[in-house]
Write an enzyme that holds these catalytic residues in place. Structure first.
Site, PDB file in Angstrom:
ATOM      1  N   CYS A 136      38.739  42.667  27.573  1.00 20.12           N
ATOM      2  CA  CYS A 136      37.882  41.774  28.361  1.00 20.12           C
ATOM      3  C   CYS A 136      38.172  40.304  28.095  1.00 20.12           C
ATOM      4  O   CYS A 136      37.640  39.427  28.800  1.00 20.12           O
ATOM      5  CB  CYS A 136      36.412  42.077  28.097  1.00 20.12           C
ATOM      6  SG  CYS A 136      35.898  43.704  28.710  1.00 20.12           S
ATOM      7  N   HIS A 170      33.965  35.504  45.518  1.00 25.88           N
ATOM      8  CA  HIS A 170      35.325  34.951  45.507  1.00 25.88           C
ATOM      9  C   HIS A 170      35.418  33.733  44.596  1.00 25.88           C
ATOM     10  O   HIS A 170      36.035  32.724  44.934  1.00 25.88           O
ATOM     11  CB  HIS A 170      35.787  34.602  46.930  1.00 25.88           C
ATOM     12  CG  HIS A 170      36.062  35.804  47.769  1.00 25.88           C
ATOM     13  ND1 HIS A 170      36.265  35.733  49.124  1.00 25.88           N
ATOM     14  CD2 HIS A 170      36.157  37.126  47.450  1.00 25.88           C
ATOM     15  CE1 HIS A 170      36.480  36.953  49.605  1.00 25.88           C
ATOM     16  NE2 HIS A 170      36.417  37.814  48.602  1.00 25.88           N
ATOM     17  N   GLU A 193      28.489  45.833  36.464  1.00 27.92           N
ATOM     18  CA  GLU A 193      29.801  45.232  36.270  1.00 27.92           C
ATOM     19  C   GLU A 193      30.892  46.166  36.789  1.00 27.92           C
ATOM     20  O   GLU A 193      31.893  45.717  37.350  1.00 27.92           O
ATOM     21  CB  GLU A 193      30.016  44.935  34.782  1.00 27.92           C
ATOM     22  CG  GLU A 193      31.325  44.239  34.495  1.00 27.92           C
ATOM     23  CD  GLU A 193      31.392  43.725  33.073  1.00 27.92           C
ATOM     24  OE1 GLU A 193      32.364  44.075  32.376  1.00 27.92           O
ATOM     25  OE2 GLU A 193      30.482  42.974  32.669  1.00 27.92           O
TER      26      GLU A 193
END
Length: 364
Positions: free
Chosen positions: A144, A187, A226
């Site tokens: 991560c 985005h 997530e």
């Protein structure tokens, strides 16, 4: 909090409706249709349904009978205002099941209403955005720490009983409140947004809460997915994360009566969700690493996946409630933060074992 074992069930139905209380010009004022899903959670007496292990199946059958009258109907023939909330109330009144804790109706996969046992109603709506992020404070070599991305999902939940009497809370209002955040998050690289320099699920759920709570006092909690199998709930004070896994297993319900097909050796594709509540690590920005949950649970997972559940050591019976209790006892020493286990043997149907401070208060 004492341990509570719930059984859960879900039943779909197809129906048409018009919601005339909405403003002029609203598309839902026209006759239209949905693929609805009704869900129920109940604390059932032991053996309800005929024998230990029959509870989830009996609850599923009872809910299916209750929604049968709604299937392929014009709902306005039954209810003058057939909102998701009113449908949940209608089902609750007609559902012949003891110990019902909640019943929900969702008109799409992205919105619905949940009626709690004491009469409180939560409405919810799901939103999605695509974004990049990295976690800057993880140990060197942690995956991560690399820049990557997700298709995030966010669910906003609101307590209808706490809503402004004049405005209420409906799906359109939740969408309007979400729109500015969508424009900021979609985005985007989350690390570049002020307040999200360390964009874990926990930090993102809190960031969303802090931007909406003053505008929506009825906000109950914020849910952030997530990934499809991991995420976080935040209610303004507590974080609860979850990690999902699936396993394939066989079983025989030996307490079923002669002639019941569940006495035969059969199997399920199980969905398991482990919930954990813990204080926030202010450096790492998370409560528990999702990867650690999977790693620490793996020895137990290996005993479940592609095995016979009724052969597990110290398991009294192989029904979903008993297996959830077995999982809790087996994994408690390595995952002490865990405070809820959801185990579904078929979609939406199975058991939910809750303990700890939050109990079943937060959604699944």
């Amino acid at each position: 909090m004492t341990e509570q074992l719930f059984h859960v069930a879900a039943a779909p139905f197809e129906a048409a409706r018009r919601v005339a209380i909405l403003p002029e010009g609203h598309r839902a004022r026209r006759l239209h249709g949905h693929s609805f899903l009704a869900k129920v959670r109940a604390r059932l007496p032991g053996g309800w349904g005929g024998f230990q292990g029959a509870e989830a199946g009996a609850l599923s059958d009872a809910l299916a009978r209750a929604v049968e009258v709604l299937d392929y109907r014009d709902l306005n023939e039954l209810l003058p205002v057939p909102t998701d909330e009113n449908l949940a109330r209608w089902l609750r009144a007609g559902l012949d099941v003891p110990g019902v804790a909640s019943i929900g109706v969702q008109s799409t996969c992205d919105q619905g209403a949940d009626l709690e046992g004491e009469g409180r109603v939560h409405v919810w709506r799901r939103f999605r955005f695509e974004a990049a992020h990295r976690l800057p404070n993880v140990p060197e070599g942690h995956q991560c720490g690399r820049m990557h991305g997700h298709g995030f999902e966010v669910i906003l939940h609101a307590d209808q009983s706490l809503a402004d009497a004049d405005m209420g809370v409906d799906f359109d209002r939740l969408a309007a409140l979400w729109a500015p955040l969508q424009a900021e998050l979609h985005h985007a690289c989350l690390n570049e947004i002020p307040g999200l320099e360390n964009p874990t699920s926990e930090m993102l759920s809190r960031w969303i809460w802090e931007r909406l709570a003053s505008r929506l006092p009825a906000l109950s909690w914020v849910t952030v997915y997530e990934t499809a199998t991991a995420g976080c709930h935040y209610d303004g004070a507590h974080y609860r994360i979850w990690k999902e896994q699936r396993f394939e297993a066989a079983l025989r319900l030996s307490r079923a009566p002669e002639g019941d097909s569940r006495r035969r050796l059969h199997g399920h594709s199980y969905l398991l969700r482990l919930h954990l509540t813990a204080p926030l690590d202010t450096v790492l920005g998370w409560t528990v690493d999702y990867g650690d949950v999977k790693r620490l649970f793996n020895p137990v997972y290996r005993q479940l996946d592609h095995h016979r559940l009724d052969g597990l050591l110290h398991l009294s019976a192989a029904d979903s409630g008993s297996v959830a209790l077995w999982i809790r006892e087996t994994v408690a020493g390595v995952l002490p933060q865990m405070d809820r286990i959801d185990l579904h043997e078929t979609p939406g149907c199975g058991a939910s074992l809750c303990w700890g401070e939050l109990g079943p208060a937060l959604p699944s």
